[in-house]
Design a protein around this motif. Structure first.
Motif: not given
Length: 265
Positions: A12-15, A21-27, A106-117
């Motif tokens: 789960x941590x790896x996923x 990382x994918x969201x950061x690249x998308x951003x 696979x994407x939770x509400x916390x993932x976009x927040x962490x990516x933008x941070x």
């Protein structure tokens, strides 16, 4: 039994890491374009803007409240303030920007927040480095930097931006009018966050009220890192981190309960 529980946790941590990382690249690709020049311009543009503002204000206010160089004094207050403003603003729009992706399990509400941070925090750190180095080298200043205080100021600014940005991420989507109210509330912060003055120069009873502005502590900590003679005894990291933790906890709690309803509104 314990090994069977550890393996799914690692998976789960790896996923989650891959998702962020994918969201950061998308951003980066959607915000700055697909070329490296786009991200370079995203760093160079605010850095050039801050340097220009610094030079303009230095012509009007030649004598700083601390030290002998006004551009350095102004930048030492403006840079952490801009870091808070940019990161909190980007995080507040995270779910709205990534709304279509939240349909995937696979994407939770916390993932976009962490990516933008991560992305915007690193961008602002680069901007800060460019501006400070440019001023110190350009004016040939003899400065002894205390990196522990500079790092502490960055940590406080990012913590505050994360907490308030996460809470506003919920409030902006739940109450659209709050976005306009928040913009109005933030406007005076430019003048009351210690960018142009030292906290110690404010008389009572105004100083006691101003102390509750967390950004005053952030800018004060930065100046402790740039001016070795500045004590900044009023600075309270515990207050800033406490306020950040309360805002973050409340924001995550509200998003966890209501983010599915918000993204489908």
């Amino acid at each position: 039994m314990q090994d069977s529980q550890i393996i799914p946790q690692k998976m789960r941590s790896f996923r989650t890491s891959r998702t962020v990382a994918a969201l950061v690249l998308r951003e980066m690709s959607t915000t700055y374009g697909r070329s490296a020049f786009g991200y370079f311009w995203a760093i160079a543009e605010p850095a050039a803007g801050i340097i220009l503002l610094t030079l303009i204000f230095s012509l009007a206010l030649r004598t700083p409240s601390l030290g002998t160089n006004f551009p350095l004094f102004y930048a030492s207050g403006l840079l952490p303030f801009m870091m808070y403003l940019d990161v909190s603003g980007k995080m507040a729009q995270a779910l709205r920007f990534s709304r279509p992706l939240l349909a995937f399990p696979a994407i939770t509400y916390a993932d976009p927040l962490l990516a933008r941070l991560i992305l915007n925090g690193l961008t602002q750190c680069l901007v800060m480095s460019i501006v400070l180095i440019g001023i110190i080298v350009g004016f040939d200043l003899d400065v002894i930097l205390e990196f522990r205080f500079i790092a502490a100021s960055i940590g406080m600014a990012l913590a505050l931006a994360t907490g308030l940005g996460t809470l506003n991420c919920y409030l902006f989507m739940r109450f659209p009018v709050w976005e306009r109210v928040w913009a109005i509330v933030n406007r005076p912060l430019f003048f009351i966050s210690g960018i142009f003055f030292l906290f110690e120069s404010i008389p009572e009873p105004y100083a006691s009220v101003l102390w509750f502005n967390p950004l005053v502590h952030v800018t004060g900590e930065m100046r402790r890192g740039i001016y070795v003679t500045y004590e900044g005894a009023f600075v309270s990291p515990a207050y800033v981190y406490g306020l950040s933790a309360v805002s973050l906890s409340l924001g995550l709690l509200l998003l966890r309960r209501h983010y599915k309803d918000l993204v489908h509104r």
